[in-house]
Design an enzyme around this catalytic site. Structure first.
Site, PDB file in Angstrom:
ATOM      1  N   GLY A 164       0.820  -1.209   0.000  1.00 12.26           N
ATOM      2  CA  GLY A 164       0.000   0.000   0.000  1.00 12.26           C
ATOM      3  C   GLY A 164       0.851   1.253   0.000  1.00 12.26           C
ATOM      4  O   GLY A 164       1.936   1.309  -0.585  1.00 12.26           O
ATOM      5  N   SER A 165       0.372   2.269   0.715  1.00 12.84           N
ATOM      6  CA  SER A 165       0.967   3.604   0.606  1.00 12.84           C
ATOM      7  C   SER A 165       2.370   3.729   1.191  1.00 12.84           C
ATOM      8  O   SER A 165       3.050   4.718   0.916  1.00 12.84           O
ATOM      9  CB  SER A 165       0.055   4.643   1.263  1.00 12.84           C
ATOM     10  OG  SER A 165      -1.161   4.747   0.554  1.00 12.84           O
TER      11      SER A 165
END
Length: 822
Positions: free
Chosen positions: A406-407
């Site tokens: 993810g981020s």
């Protein structure tokens, strides 16, 4: 006239010659065949089976016993012992010798009975110290099933049956007392020491005790892990044969194990030592080397404590990981993976979840028992079920499991875009809440569905804006982006000195270059898998000047006298990005924590950089939440990555890395940075609340005490109207925030009534401080110290509400901003 013998006809002579020839040929053929067979047999015995038969001859003519080498010690970086071997013993029996000895006892009793009968004397035979007696005694002392020992004693064709390995010294001494006849099979004392210093029977002081035959003890070693489960997934364990099975114990087994010794004794055909043979030969064991690790047990404890509390609080279904690494060397300072286990008792199941899984598997096997064709198949199924659960417990998720990051992957995209020159610090992005990518029919959404509007590169990073990072990825292009994935070491194992490292899962290059859909997803950390270790290694390269290092755990190898045999030499694998690019990445990531979605990761006194992550697990509705942070932000020394797999959605906390993981990271970093020698640099505002030691003012005049407190920056209030301080709260020497209020008692007794800790979770800083102060306690603030959202509230407190404590006790309250979205 003399009759002459008739001469055989030519035909007869020819027939005889043929028969003789054939006979000679057959004899020659048989001779050659026989010689060939004999030659081959001799060749097989003397050449092919030489080593085998020689070993068998030696085994028949000698009795040997292995002397275990002492396994090397494992130290942390500060010299704390994390694994050490200590002396134990192995208890074994000689069933053949015991059977012979029992037979001799029975024969002696029979002869004594006959002699007594001949003399007309009565005879009470003594009890035979037989196999049953020996089995009862050893079973009691060694906690081994009596039936098992009896079965071993029944193998009278054997001379070496191990009853129990790794017996501690006190238990081994008890076995010796049993062997020497000092105690019986039930542990009752049979002997005493007489005036002459001789050991004699209590029941008959004129007799010495009878020693048992055929029971022996040999030296062995046992592995001890003084810190229990601390770093269990990293250290690993050894099996029953002192061989490393997991973790560092396995990867450095050849270094730690040393070389076993041997004692060899010449024996006759019955296995009895030969007299006048020169005695036994002993080949000394060579002790193993020791390891000095990069781990710091204090940092490891803080990491595990914080990680475990987070997983418990948010009821994470699939555990989590934590890694602390030196960004400039790759040295692993701490590494934690949950579930964890104790290497000293590695077969035990340590979590309720895994135990429930095992119980369910065993119940299913039991229910289907009739389907197993044999008892062996049934038992194997039970063993396999237990092994499956144990392997889950032993796995180190930090480097053996992969996940979609993810981020927290966005710093890789950011660094790549800056290095390629497709963006700069003045580049702006307009976010409408989503973005469309050619080849993908659905919109890619931002965490803020309303959109962030127009934002600079730094702000877009702080907002963790998916459309902005997709835009960066598209500007970079598939070929360049894939090249950087390789350069950051994401498509290979890291090379850490631990066994069975997993590798990230990525699309192949041709597939990746065929369209931009994968590029768009990769740019914000989705649709591929990495290990946490691969990711933190790449993240470190984005902030340390661009240098990719090989993570490692062993700093030094020492011999058994403490001399250094080898020293780790740190060399960068390559430089991925420039120093200038790295400085810009650090600037953006510091803004993430100071003003962006990572502000719950703030630590008072330190400049922190970081990045939150909330990754969808493709194909499921679950997520992995995470947070990466480093300090100091302008000159990074240490980096940390925390992950939590599948947290509960019913805890009342929004399921984001910024809300769940960042506050825990803040708490851990506040503990470990001072331990690692990173000095705080307080702002003027922070300095007011920095920890300060309360002076001892008892006995001083009121004026002197007030001046001293004013000089130190404390506020205070007085109780009573005397001129001399008779008591104070908190007491002198207490460590409290510099903005704490001190109570001075002037000629008046200090009340000893305990104070009750209020519940301040969910309150603002001013509300929490008022409640704690009114309760007679002192509040220390941690966590988010600045935020423009106006949504900063207390999320945890160090003492549970309702706890009764002394007046002036410090209650640490962590604050967080619940408005962050990633």
């Amino acid at each position: 006239m003399t009759n002459r013998p008739r001469r055989k006809s030519d035909a007869a002579r020819r027939a005889n010659q043929v028969i003789r020839g054939r006979t000679m040929f057959i004899m020659l053929l048989l001779g050659v065949a026989t010689f060939t067979v004999l030659f081959w047999k001799l060749y097989d015995l003397q050449i092919n089976r030489h080593d085998e038969l020689k070993a068998e001859a030696v085994s028949q003519q000698t009795d040997s016993m292995v002397i275990s080498a002492s396994r090397g010690t494992i130290y942390d970086k500060n010299g704390e012992i994390m694994a050490i071997s200590y002396s134990t013993e192995t208890v074994f029996v000689d069933p053949k010798a015991i059977a012979s000895w029992v037979e001799k006892q029975e024969q002696a009793i029979e002869e004594a009975a006959e002699a007594a009968a001949e003399n007309g004397e009565s005879y009470t035979p003594p009890a035979v110290l037989d196999q049953a007696y020996i089995a009862r005694g050893l079973s009691r002392i060694l906690d081994v099933e009596e039936e098992t020992i009896l079965e071993q004693l029944g193998r009278t064709n054997r001379q070496n049956e191990v009853i129990k390995k790794k017996v501690d010294q006190d238990v081994a001494d008890e076995v010796r007392r049993f062997i020497n006849g000092e105690i019986d099979d039930e542990g009752n004392q049979l002997t005493m020491v007489n005036e002459d210093g001789n050991t004699v029977l209590i029941s008959n002081p004129s007799r010495r005790p009878t020693s048992l035959q055929g029971i022996h003890l040999t030296p062995d070693t046992k592995r001890l892990y003084p810190f229990g489960s601390l770093a269990g997934n990293v250290i690993g364990f050894v099996n029953a044969n002192n061989v490393g099975a997991y973790g560092l114990e396995a990867s450095y087994d050849d270094v730690l194990s040393g070389r076993n010794g041997l004692t060899v004794t010449p024996t006759n055909v019955n296995g009895t030592p030969l007299l006048f043979s020169g005695g036994e030969q002993m080949f000394e064991a060579e002790n193993g080397s020791s390891l000095v690790l990069t781990l710091d047990t204090n940092v490891q404890y803080a990491l595990e404590k914080g990680l475990e509390s987070m997983l418990d609080k948010y009821d994470a279904a699939n555990g989590g990981t934590g890694i602390v690494m030196d960004v400039n060397t790759g040295a692993i300072v701490a590494m934690a993976s949950y579930p964890n286990y104790d290497p000293g008792d590695f077969s035990a199941i340590y979590t309720e979840e895994l135990q429930a899984e095992l119980d369910a598997s065993l119940a299913e096997i039991q229910q289907n028992r009739s389907t197993y064709e044999t008892e062996e198949a049934y038992n194997q199924a039970l063993a396999d079920a237990r092994a499956t659960v144990q392997f889950k417990q032993w796995r180190n998720k930090c480097y053996q499991d992969t996940y979609e990051p993810g981020s927290t992957f966005k710093p890789i995209t950011l660094a790549t875009a800056l290095e390629e020159g497709v963006v700069n610090m003045n580049t702006t992005f307009t976010c409408t809440g989503s973005i469309h990518v050619e080849g993908w029919g659905k919109a890619i959404n931002c965490s803020k569905r309303a959109g962030h509007g127009t934002q600079t590169l730094k702000v877009a990073t702080g907002n963790s804006c998916n459309p902005a990072f997709v835009t960066m990825g598209l500007k970079i292009g598939t070929e360049a982006y894939y090249k950087y994935l390789k350069s950051f070491g994401l498509m290979e194992t890291t090379g850490i000195d631990l066994p069975a490292e997993a590798e990230g899962i990525f699309a192949n290059e041709d597939s990746f270059n065929s369209n931009v859909v994968s590029l768009a997803a990769y740019s914000f950390g989705q649709t591929f898998n990495v290990t946490p270790l691969e990711l933190i290694r790449a993240q470190a390269a984005t902030i340390n000047g661009g240098y990719l290092y090989t993570p490692y755990l062993v700093e030094q190898v020492l011999d058994d006298e403490g001399n250094i045999l080898s020293q780790h030499e740190t060399t960068a694998v390559r430089q991925v990005i420039s120093e200038e690019t790295s400085a810009k990445v650090r600037e953006c990531l510091e803004w993430v924590v100071s003003d962006g979605g990572g502000r719950n990761g703030q630590v008072t006194g330190y400049r922190i950089g970081g990045k939150t992550g909330t990754a969808d697990k493709t194909g499921t509705k679950d997520v992995v939440v995470s947070f990466m942070c480093f300090a100091p932000a302008d000159d990074p020394q240490y980096i940390m990555l925390l992950t939590m797999d599948t947290p509960s959605r019913t805890t009342g906390t929004a399921v984001f890395g910024g809300t769940m993981v960042a506050p825990v990271a803040s708490q851990i970093m506040s503990e470990i940075l001072p331990l690692l020698g990173v000095e705080p640099d307080y702002t003027a505002e922070e300095l007011v609340g920095a920890d300060t030691t309360v002076p001892n003012l008892v006995g001083q005049t009121r004026k002197a005490a007030e001046e001293r407190l004013a000089d130190l920056g404390f506020t205070f209030r007085t109780v009573g109207d005397g001129d001399t301080v008779t008591d104070q709260t908190p007491a002198g020497g207490a460590i409290v925030p510099g903005n704490a209020s001190i109570i001075l008692y002037l000629g008046q007794e200090k009340p000893d009534t305990p104070c009750t800790v209020p519940n301040v979770v969910g309150k603002s800083a001013s509300e929490a401080n008022k409640a704690i102060t009114n309760a007679g306690l002192i509040m220390k603030v941690t966590g988010t110290t600045t935020a423009s959202s106006g949504n900063v509230y207390a999320i945890t407190q160090s003492l549970p509400a309702g706890t009764e404590v002394a007046a002036g006790t410090v209650v640490t309250v962590q604050f967080g901003d619940n408005s962050v979205l990633d």
